[in-house]
Design a protein around this motif. Structure first.
Motif, PDB file in Angstrom:
ATOM      1  N   ASP A 195      -5.848  -1.283  -4.540  1.00 13.05           N
ATOM      2  CA  ASP A 195      -5.291  -1.813  -3.304  1.00 13.05           C
ATOM      3  C   ASP A 195      -6.247  -2.863  -2.739  1.00 13.05           C
ATOM      4  O   ASP A 195      -7.260  -2.520  -2.157  1.00 13.05           O
ATOM      5  CB  ASP A 195      -5.038  -0.693  -2.292  1.00 13.05           C
ATOM      6  CG  ASP A 195      -4.055  -1.117  -1.211  1.00 13.05           C
ATOM      7  OD1 ASP A 195      -3.757  -2.322  -1.122  1.00 13.05           O
ATOM      8  OD2 ASP A 195      -3.590  -0.241  -0.455  1.00 13.05           O
ATOM      9  N   GLU A 196      -5.938  -4.122  -2.953  1.00 15.07           N
ATOM     10  CA  GLU A 196      -6.796  -5.245  -2.560  1.00 15.07           C
ATOM     11  C   GLU A 196      -8.242  -5.060  -3.019  1.00 15.07           C
ATOM     12  O   GLU A 196      -9.168  -5.067  -2.208  1.00 15.07           O
ATOM     13  CB  GLU A 196      -6.740  -5.430  -1.048  1.00 15.07           C
ATOM     14  CG  GLU A 196      -5.297  -5.596  -0.595  1.00 15.07           C
ATOM     15  CD  GLU A 196      -5.166  -6.307   0.718  1.00 15.07           C
ATOM     16  OE1 GLU A 196      -6.051  -7.123   1.010  1.00 15.07           O
ATOM     17  OE2 GLU A 196      -4.188  -6.053   1.415  1.00 15.07           O
ATOM     18  N   SER A 234       0.839  -1.205   0.000  1.00 21.27           N
ATOM     19  CA  SER A 234       0.000   0.000   0.000  1.00 21.27           C
ATOM     20  C   SER A 234       0.872   1.251   0.000  1.00 21.27           C
ATOM     21  O   SER A 234       0.543   2.247  -0.658  1.00 21.27           O
ATOM     22  CB  SER A 234      -0.919   0.023   1.224  1.00 21.27           C
ATOM     23  OG  SER A 234      -1.792  -1.085   1.205  1.00 21.27           O
TER      24      SER A 234
HETATM   25 MG   LIG Z   1      -1.938  -2.794   2.198  1.00 19.13          MG
END
Ligand SMILES: [Mg+2]
Ligand SMILES: Nc1ncnc2c1ncn2[C@@H]1O[C@H](COP(=O)(O)OP(=O)(O)OP(=O)(O)O)[C@@H](O)[C@H]1O
Length: 256
Positions: free
Chosen positions: A162-163, A42
């Motif tokens: 991000d995910e 991240s």
């Molecule tokens: Mg992360």
């Protein structure tokens, strides 16, 4: 398109999140960023949309030195770089249409452009028929597709995720990944941080692996688990399990 040279990021509390990262990502790529929790995925994405500034090194996105960008130019960068998060981050009091339109309106877009662009991206993500719904009336997959539409409405050259499937069940995960794949085929560079091994192994795209803030592997057609070490171990453990279930010893040739 994206270039990091000697990039380190140390947070104010002293945590070293990224350590001497060198990385090049070509225009139109589809790239996974993998690695254990807390390894800097991240943080790396945050550097690209200027949520963080590196402690050292150069970050270039689409020929712009993001690490040196003036505050007044950050909004312009973010039109070129769409971002999608695990928790969608939709505005709960706005409809699907309004959530997407808002991303255009804050850039000062003309009503005429809003009326043209919003239906275009809602069509692309397959949500034209849900445009009057509020986020609470949508499935997780639909909420994420709304967030993707919002990230795309300014026609960014790069989409950072991000995910993106972290909160989705397998069927919504597939829908969202198919969508990201289609977006990439239209020319957008897509960079995805993920813990989803199935997704990574099915796509067989470039996989960049971080460990303790460093790049430890970078494979053109990679897997979620590292080549050799991790994946070999995982395969060996699985084989061991199958053998013990079948009543075989560790070496079937020598067991009775
Ligand atoms: Mg992360
Ligand atoms: N705002 C912050 N302030 C201080 N430390 C932070 C901050 N954000 C992240 N960190 C730390 O930096 C390191 C990298 O965090 P990061 O969130 O980039 O990891 P990640 O790979 O995305 O992990 P995950 O897979 O759990 O999302 C971790 O040690 C984390 O605790």
């Amino acid at each position: 398109m994206i270039s990091l040279r000697g990039v380190s990021l140390v947070y104010p509390n002293g945590t070293r999140a990224l350590d001497a990262i060198d990385l090049e990502i070509a225009k139109g790529s589809f790239v996974f960023l993998v690695g254990h929790s807390g390894t800097g995925k991240s943080s790396l994405l945050r550097l690209l949309y200027r949520e963080q500034v590196p402690t050292r090194g150069e970050v270039t996105v689409d020929a712009t030195r993001v690490d040196k960008l003036r505050r007044s130019k950050v909004a312009l960068l973010r039109r070129n770089v769409g971002v999608v998060f695990q928790d969608f981050k939709l505005l709960g009091d706005k409809t699907v249409w309004e959530n997407v339109a808002f991303a255009l309106q804050v850039t000062g877009a003309r009503t005429k452009d809003v009326m043209r662009q919003v239906p275009r991206v809602l069509d692309l993500v397959g949500l034209a028929h849900k445009s009057r719904m509020f986020p609470s009336e949508l499935s997780g997959g639909e909420q994420q597709r709304t967030a993707i539409a919002r990230a795309l409405v300014n026609n960014p050259k790069i989409l950072l995720c991000d995910e993106p499937t972290g909160n989705l069940d397998p069927s919504n995960t597939n829908e969202v990944m198919d969508l990201l794949h289609r977006i990439n085929l239209k020319g957008t560079t897509v960079l995805i941080a993920t813990h989803n091994a199935i997704v990574v192994d099915r796509m067989r795209r470039r996989v960049i692996r971080l460990e303790n803030g460093k790049i430890v592997a970078d494979e053109e057609r990679g897997y979620y688990l590292a080549a050799g070490g991790d994946r070999g171990t995982a395969a060996a453990e699985e084989l061991e399990l199958v053998r013990s279930r079948n009543g075989l010893g560790t070496n079937p040739l020598f067991s009775e």
